[in-house]
Scaffold this motif. Sequence first.
Motif: not given
Length: 313
Positions: A107, A111, A113
């Motif tokens: 991400g 982020d 992820s």
Amino acid sequence: MTSPVSRHHPDTRLWASGAALGGAWVEQAPVPGATSPDVAALAVFQRGLHMAWRAEDSTDSIWLAGTSDGNSWALPWNLPYVGTSERPALSAVEHAGSESLFLAWKGAGRDQSIYWSTSSDGHKWEDQQILGGAESARAPSLVVFRGVLHAFWRGSEHLITSNQNLYTSVRDETGWGAPMGLPGMSSAESPAVAVLGDTLYLAHRGTKATLDNDKFIRLWSSGNGISWTSRVNPPDAYSDLAPALAAHDGRLHLVWKSASGPEIWYSSFDGEQAWQPPTRVATFETGCGPALCAFRPERGTDELHLVWRGSTL
């Protein structure tokens, strides 16, 4: 040759070179319209060589380009509504007589992820999805082994913790499996993966700590994607960034950015015990880890293609 660049004028262009024999890269050319703060990802899909990279601007968007002959690149196109702070990963998967191109990326910003998407033509992409349970501070890597897509990544990084262990997940007909740690394998950067014959290989640099910055590149192999064996490491191979791996002409090929400068280095492995002595790749220079992929155009010879971002040093 690239012209010298300074810290005030970094070369953020993406450069490409192809050679029938590993280590013999000489000619180089910039990929039109491709600039990035990092290196690109490469994959062969529908008889073409495809490349994906992170945008140089603040959008952190992902761009793609392709070539059918390894020389002339199509104008880049954008994957909308996604963002990443690292380079993306690409891999093509065949299933039931059709081929799909998979893209995975960390991400944007903080982020950590890992997201993924798939395309049937390399242009139109499905909505992004999250690879459940996977978090990484660096770019993921993708490879197809025995017809199945495998993802690899290093762990996440937070204010007071840095998980540098390596992980993998396998995608089958039901979706992505639960992430699995790779015992004894850890790195400050992304792992590099490739398949030679019936063996899956993984290379990575060491970990980074306040008083210990291990830049030595290590090699592992697996016959099933689950159990791994430490192999003979490439001699004198040190890098502060992620290396790149590719299989070509019956050998495993490794390229990496020097740990002490912008030079790109190369070696190859016979799959058993012997590594070639490291050699510098022409006069090419980079500020990032390089990318590597074998590609045979419809009308041409099988070549090993090297892509790198210009130097900022």
